[in-house]
Design a protein around this motif. Structure first.
Motif: not given
Length: 237
Positions: A92-101
């Motif tokens: 989830v953190r990885l995805a947050i760092l990639l998509v911001d949301e």
């Protein structure tokens, strides 16, 4: 790569390339291994490199699941539930760092696990499954960003889920500035730095997760760090 792993890609989350990358990524190590490698000729743009590395490794530590520090011996083969418990937060953190949301990041990760569940029997081992998840999150994030290009006035929301808010609140002002600077990089440059310093991946693993060559990984990282060096005045000291 086995035919089974190719089959998993067709039903995987994101854009279907995940299982194709999983085998090689799995051989190199699961997502939970140590920090970013330092012996592959990685670009060293002074303060920018140090700032990114320190910030993302600190976030990685904050997001570490309890299971990684437990002394209790594991019993039986790793299950899908084990993978979810051990890797979900960092994905989830990885995805947050990639998509911001954060809400979108949660959806990307959920889709990745849904695809893994659908193809669980086709993957040869748990390490390949981790590679599948990692590639699915990268591909899913890319799909989000492609769709987002059509919304020219898109503004990343500032609301975060409870765990993300807790992690961000524990960051110093300097670390928060690094996260903000990363969010302003082009998507591919952001992917490479996040996978290296938050994911702790080697150039070969990043190549497998993103579908680009190792040479492109290295040159992309160099350009990203140069860009951060220009936009982060404090990193020049």
């Amino acid at each position: 790569m086995s035919n089974a792993e190719r089959g998993a890609a067709a039903g995987g989350a994101a854009d279907g390339g995940a299982a194709g990358h999983a085998a090689a990524a799995g051989r190199s190590g699961a997502a939970g291994h140590g920090g970013a490698p330092g012996d592959e000729g990685a670009p060293r743009d002074g303060g920018a490199t140090n700032a990114v590395e320190q910030t993302l490794r600190h976030l990685r530590t904050l997001d570490a699941p309890v299971e990684e520090t437990s002394d209790a011996p594991s019993e039986g083969p790793l299950t899908l539930e084990d993978l979810y418990r051990q890797h979900r937060m960092r994905l989830v953190r990885l995805a947050i760092l990639l998509v911001d949301e954060p809400a979108t990041a949660e959806d990307v990760v959920q889709e990745a696990f849904t695809g893994l569940h659908r193809n669980w029997a086709k993957l040869r081992d748990a390490a390949a499954a981790v590679g599948y998840l990692r590639a699915a999150v990268v591909n899913g994030s890319r799909s989000v960003l492609r769709r987002r290009k059509t919304a020219r006035e898109y503004i990343p929301p500032h609301a975060v889920n409870a765990r993300s808010a807790e992690s961000l609140a524990m960051l110093s002002t300097e670390h928060q500035a690094v996260v903000k600077a990363l969010s302003q990089l082009p998507p591919r440059q952001r992917e490479v730095l996040v996978l290296r310093y938050y994911g702790g991946l080697s150039e070969a693993e990043i190549s497998e997760a993103t579908g680009i060559s190792k040479g492109t990984v290295k040159s992309t990282a160099s350009r990203a760090l140069e860009a951060l060096q220009r936009t982060m005045p404090d990193s020049k000291r």
